[in-house]
Design a protein around this motif. Structure first.
Motif, PDB file in Angstrom:
ATOM      1  N   ASP A 180       0.834  -1.199   0.000  1.00 59.56           N
ATOM      2  CA  ASP A 180       0.000   0.000   0.000  1.00 59.56           C
ATOM      3  C   ASP A 180       0.873   1.254   0.000  1.00 59.56           C
ATOM      4  O   ASP A 180       1.017   1.928   1.032  1.00 59.56           O
ATOM      5  N   VAL A 181       1.446   1.571  -1.147  1.00 58.58           N
ATOM      6  CA  VAL A 181       2.355   2.708  -1.271  1.00 58.58           C
ATOM      7  C   VAL A 181       1.638   3.999  -0.858  1.00 58.58           C
ATOM      8  O   VAL A 181       0.555   4.292  -1.347  1.00 58.58           O
ATOM      9  N   GLY A 182       2.258   4.722   0.064  1.00 56.84           N
ATOM     10  CA  GLY A 182       1.662   5.975   0.515  1.00 56.84           C
ATOM     11  C   GLY A 182       0.834   5.827   1.780  1.00 56.84           C
ATOM     12  O   GLY A 182       0.586   6.799   2.485  1.00 56.84           O
ATOM     13  N   LEU A 183       0.376   4.616   2.058  1.00 51.96           N
ATOM     14  CA  LEU A 183      -0.456   4.389   3.248  1.00 51.96           C
ATOM     15  C   LEU A 183       0.077   3.197   4.049  1.00 51.96           C
ATOM     16  O   LEU A 183      -0.582   2.175   4.154  1.00 51.96           O
ATOM     17  N   ARG A 184       1.278   3.372   4.565  1.00 51.68           N
ATOM     18  CA  ARG A 184       1.921   2.291   5.328  1.00 51.68           C
ATOM     19  C   ARG A 184       1.110   1.976   6.584  1.00 51.68           C
ATOM     20  O   ARG A 184       0.794   2.865   7.353  1.00 51.68           O
ATOM     21  N   ASN A 185       0.734   0.724   6.786  1.00 52.53           N
ATOM     22  CA  ASN A 185      -0.067   0.325   7.949  1.00 52.53           C
ATOM     23  C   ASN A 185       0.299  -1.016   8.549  1.00 52.53           C
ATOM     24  O   ASN A 185       0.133  -1.244   9.739  1.00 52.53           O
ATOM     25  N   LEU A 186       0.806  -1.902   7.701  1.00 53.74           N
ATOM     26  CA  LEU A 186       1.116  -3.252   8.172  1.00 53.74           C
ATOM     27  C   LEU A 186       2.117  -3.224   9.330  1.00 53.74           C
ATOM     28  O   LEU A 186       2.022  -4.028  10.259  1.00 53.74           O
TER      29      LEU A 186
END
Ligand SMILES: Nc1ncnc2c1ncn2[C@@H]1O[C@H](COP(=O)(O)OP(=O)(O)O)[C@@H](O)[C@H]1O
Ligand SMILES: [Mg+2]
Lengths: 88, 271
Positions: free
Chosen positions: B41-47
């Motif tokens: 998820d490029v731009g929305l790092r969450n993992l």
């Protein structure tokens, strides 16, 4: 329908409604999967033409793209309303 | 030995892909496999947050693709399992930062480094990021919620998986598709307010590999940065354990899909 009928009538469970709607839309989308992007637009324009003769809704027009050995077949079916004659 | 690539995908956002990726990767590691889990998820790092390693991110996926870091430098070793590694998404706003060749190289490197599994956490949508996450996959976990838009989107995704992946393009045999129904609420199903397991299976024409109940423990787990599969006491955690076992070929009956019947003492004394 009287007010008592209204109170007594059990509404259809929303999950049943959801399932039926999904069954139809999924089948429709599968039948045109991988088909050209102009298909929805063409479907609309065909509807306009057909409407000049018969009063039908968009969902009466079924478009199907079949692929067999090398060539594609565009299938179009229109469900005509029962007993209605064409509008002039 | 080549690594098995598993994509966790859905079309719709917010259905539980990242939650599932974290638990699946952890579960595979618990089974003794060497596992890398990659945030696409490029731009929305969450993992990284869900895995609890957010403060140890130095290099990310795009750094590796651009040759600014080696894969070894960028992989973050899990605190709890020596054989589990996380590759964080980049926070760049450049959506074209990932390329097909770049992704392929990273996956090949992981394969050569002896990884058994690479879990790819897909972004939502059907755009480039989602496409790259699924392109090299051998297996797919399609996460679906019992809700109309999610079910429709997952049918779209199932179609793309069988046509727009490298395996499909090369005619190398279909990728294995696993349908995972999450955020399931048996109580609402019983009331006719929510699509049932059977409804979803019938509409999509494939059977589920698991059913994860809607559970408060998922939020608690993400608050703590501990994948919910490690929460032994939660139904969601146990359902994820069953799911991983099934993906590894074990047969296990579905649990937590019926309204919980109260035990004898509870019925007598209430509560
Ligand atoms: N089984 C579940 N029960 C309750 N909440 C859940 C469950 N699975 C996911 N969630 C919640 O749903 C939200 C979206 O989950 P996430 O895994 O980030 O979805 P995605 O990666 O598909 O966008 C999160 O707030 C998460 O805690
Ligand atoms: Mg996510």
């Amino acid at each position: 329908m009287g007010i008592l009928d209204f109170l007594k009538r059990k509404p259809e469970p929303t999950a049943t409604v959801a399932k039926e709607r999904l069954r139809i839309i999924v089948a429709q989308e599968r039948s045109t999967r991988g088909a050209p992007d102009y298909l929805p637009l063409m479907r609309n324009e065909l509807l306009e033409v057909i409407k000049k003769y018969v009063n039908v809704d968009l969902d009466a027009i079924n478009i199907n793209v079949e692929r067999d050995s090398g060539h594609e077949v565009l299938e179009l079916s229109v469900a005509l309303p029962e007993g209605k004659s064409a509008t002039p | 030995m080549t690594a098995e690539i598993i994509v966790v995908t859905s079309g719709k956002g917010g259905v539980g892909k990242t939650t599932t990726s974290a638990s699946l990767a952890t579960g595979l590691a618990m089974a003794g496999k060497k596992v890398a889990v990659i945030d696409f998820d490029v731009g929305l790092r969450n993992l990284d947050l869900i895995m609890g390693c957010e403060r140890r991110v130095v290099y990310d996926f795009v750094n590796v693709v651009n040759g600014e870091a080696t894969i070894k430098q960028a992989l973050i070793k899990d605190k709890r399992h020596d054989n589990l590694f996380v590759l964080a998404a980049s926070q760049t706003r450049d959506k074209d930062a990932l390329t097909q060749e770049g992704v392929e190289k990273v996956l090949d490197d992981l394969s050569n480094d002896g990884f058994d599994y690479v879990v790819c956490d897909s972004p939502a949508g059907i755009e480039k990021g989602a496409h790259l996450a699924m392109y090299f996959a051998d297996h797919a976990v399609v996460v679906v919620n019992p809700e109309v838009s999610s079910v429709r989107d997952s049918d779209r995704i199932l179609g793309l998986l069988s046509s727009k992946t490298r395996r499909a393009e090369r005619g190398e045999g279909a990728i294995t598709q696993h349908l995972l129904l999450t955020r399931y609420n048996p109580g609402r199903v019983a009331l006719g307010e929510m699509l049932s397991v059977k409804d979803v299976e019938e509409i999509l024409g494939i059977s589920v590999v698991g059913v994860i109940p809607e559970s408060e423990n998922v939020l608690a787990a993400s608050n703590a940065g501990v994948p919910v599969i490690l929460d032994d006491n939660s139904h969601a955690g146990q359902a994820y354990r069953d799911t991983v076992a099934r993906i590894l070929g074990e047969e296990r009956p579905l649990r937590f899909t019926e309204v919980a019947r109260k035990g004898f003492l509870q019925r007598v004394f209430g509560g």
